[in-house]
Design an enzyme around this catalytic site. Structure first.
Site, PDB file in Angstrom:
ATOM      1  N   HIS A  62       0.701  -1.112  -0.010  1.00 55.73           N
ATOM      2  CA  HIS A  62      -0.053  -0.023   0.179  1.00 55.73           C
ATOM      3  C   HIS A  62       0.871   1.337   0.060  1.00 55.73           C
ATOM      4  O   HIS A  62       2.262   1.106   0.016  1.00 55.73           O
ATOM      5  CB  HIS A  62      -0.750  -0.115   1.117  1.00 55.73           C
ATOM      6  CG  HIS A  62      -0.307   0.084   2.615  1.00 55.73           C
ATOM      7  ND1 HIS A  62       0.580  -0.837   2.988  1.00 55.73           N
ATOM      8  CD2 HIS A  62      -0.365   0.863   3.516  1.00 55.73           C
ATOM      9  CE1 HIS A  62       0.959  -0.487   4.353  1.00 55.73           C
ATOM     10  NE2 HIS A  62       0.458   0.776   4.424  1.00 55.73           N
ATOM     11  N   ASP A  66       5.751   4.650   5.106  1.00 60.98           N
ATOM     12  CA  ASP A  66       6.675   3.836   5.509  1.00 60.98           C
ATOM     13  C   ASP A  66       7.052   2.423   4.909  1.00 60.98           C
ATOM     14  O   ASP A  66       7.741   1.639   5.103  1.00 60.98           O
ATOM     15  CB  ASP A  66       6.310   3.313   7.079  1.00 60.98           C
ATOM     16  CG  ASP A  66       5.063   2.757   7.168  1.00 60.98           C
ATOM     17  OD1 ASP A  66       3.958   3.255   6.314  1.00 60.98           O
ATOM     18  OD2 ASP A  66       4.720   2.072   8.218  1.00 60.98           O
ATOM     19  N   ASP A 212      -0.277  -3.754   5.685  1.00 60.83           N
ATOM     20  CA  ASP A 212      -0.672  -3.569   7.045  1.00 60.83           C
ATOM     21  C   ASP A 212      -2.033  -4.118   6.882  1.00 60.83           C
ATOM     22  O   ASP A 212      -2.630  -3.806   5.905  1.00 60.83           O
ATOM     23  CB  ASP A 212      -0.466  -2.189   7.545  1.00 60.83           C
ATOM     24  CG  ASP A 212       0.842  -1.436   7.426  1.00 60.83           C
ATOM     25  OD1 ASP A 212       1.793  -2.404   7.267  1.00 60.83           O
ATOM     26  OD2 ASP A 212       0.977  -0.344   7.611  1.00 60.83           O
ATOM     27  N   HIS A 270       6.334  -5.550  11.782  1.00 59.25           N
ATOM     28  CA  HIS A 270       5.664  -4.159  11.675  1.00 59.25           C
ATOM     29  C   HIS A 270       5.099  -3.878  13.302  1.00 59.25           C
ATOM     30  O   HIS A 270       4.110  -3.546  13.649  1.00 59.25           O
ATOM     31  CB  HIS A 270       4.336  -4.382  10.811  1.00 59.25           C
ATOM     32  CG  HIS A 270       4.093  -2.911  10.481  1.00 59.25           C
ATOM     33  ND1 HIS A 270       3.089  -2.289  11.234  1.00 59.25           N
ATOM     34  CD2 HIS A 270       4.202  -2.081   9.428  1.00 59.25           C
ATOM     35  CE1 HIS A 270       2.688  -0.954  10.796  1.00 59.25           C
ATOM     36  NE2 HIS A 270       3.434  -1.060   9.555  1.00 59.25           N
TER      37      HIS A 270
HETATM   38 ZN   LIG Z   1       3.117   0.468   7.877  1.00 58.60          ZN
HETATM   39 ZN   LIG Z   2      -0.016   1.396   6.497  1.00 58.63          ZN
END
Ligand SMILES: [Zn+2]
Ligand SMILES: [Zn+2]
Length: 310
Positions: A62, A66, A212, A270
């Protein structure tokens, strides 16, 4: 024949002490696939002695910074090192625009072809296939459109048992058919079953990348039975409400998904910068799914080849 995952970074949102931002490299039989490209990815690739010229596929989950801010540096460094062969990038809608506008405003033209494929973030679909492997993308539940990826090796042809070639005087032109599952009829008219002529086939290996995402059981059918699952675990479960609000998962939830999907091993990652001691997250996930390990920056996780029925 290699099947191994090297984790470049495990930190969520911001770098934290020895934890870098999202990025990992999967080596499937010497084909390198990069998943996400957080800031600093090219430094990590260099430090871990990964050959960036061998990365021909990048899968982006995505467009949060980050996960993509390392891309511009990586692409331009690839060019500086003389890359001419094409690079495929799979990503949700918008990444091609981001790269185009960045390159345009710095009057930069890539000397090698960059082939973007927009991934449908609402429906699961295969995005890549070659002789060795297939990559499927599937929707994740995040604050912006996000996609997970599942890489599976193609089935291996059976290996013929060398002594059987002599024993039954099998001619050369029949070998391929036997490797592909056929029985063999001897010149005397005796049918030798394929299982007597070949070793049990090698098991194709698999890896799924889920980052994520909030807890979402709709992910499960897309990752069922994979050997390795990387599932984000940004928070401890005491922060489940905050995790849901921000489109993330807790370590407990990562364990629950691994359990439901009956994976081989769960790798966590993460991590929020609020956690110094990652063992808390590990212990929480392990209650749900025993074969859980911490994703650690710079560590490699491999899957050995095994035969069916071995
Ligand atoms: Zn992330
Ligand atoms: Zn994210």
């Amino acid at each position: 024949m290699t099947f191994e995952l090297t984790i470049l970074g495990t930190s969520a949102a911001v770098p934290y002490h020895d934890r870098w931002l999202a990025g990992q490299v999967l080596n499937v039989q010497n084909k390198l696939i990069l998943f996400d490209c957080g800031e600093g990815t090219q430094f990590r690739i260099k430090a871990l002695k990964i050959k960036k010229s061998k990365i021909d596929i990048i899968c982006i989950s995505h467009l949060h910074g980050d996960h993509i801010f390392g891309l511009f540096g990586l692409l331009t460094s690839m060019a500086m090192e003389g890359r001419k062969h094409p690079l495929s990038i799979f990503a949700p809608k918008g990444l091609e625009d981001i790269v185009d506008i960045t390159f345009k405003n710095s009057a930069y033209i890539s000397p090698f072809p960059i082939e973007f494929t927009e991934v449908d973030t609402e429906n699961a679909a295969p995005v890549f296939e070659d002789k060795t492997l297939i990559i499927n993308a599937f929707p994740l539940s995040h604050r912006i459109p996000a996609t997970g990826y599942c890489v599976r090796e193609k089935p291996f042809p059976a290996n013929i048992i060398p002594e059987k070639i002599q024993e039954f005087d099998i001619p050369f032109d029949k070998i391929n058919a036997i490797k592909n599952g056929e029985n063999y009829l001897t010149t005397e008219g005796v049918l030798i079953p394929n299982s007597e002529l070949t070793y049990p086939p090698l098991k194709p290996r698999s890896y799924a990348y889920c980052s994520d995402t909030a807890y979402d059981e709709r992910i499960v059918p897309h990752i069922t039975g994979v050997d390795l699952l990387y599932h984000e675990s940004t928070f401890m479960h005491e922060m489940a409400a905050h995790a849901a609000l921000t489109g993330h998962s807790t370590a407990k939830q990562a364990g629950q998904i691994a359990h439901l999907a009956q994976v081989g091993q769960l790798i966590l990652g993460h991590y929020s910068s609020r956690y110094d001691n990652l063992d808390w997250l590990l212990n929480e996930a392990k209650i749900e799914f025993k074969n859980t390990v911490l994703g650690i920056d710079g560590n490699t996780y491999s899957v050995d080849l095994q035969r069916f029925n071995a």
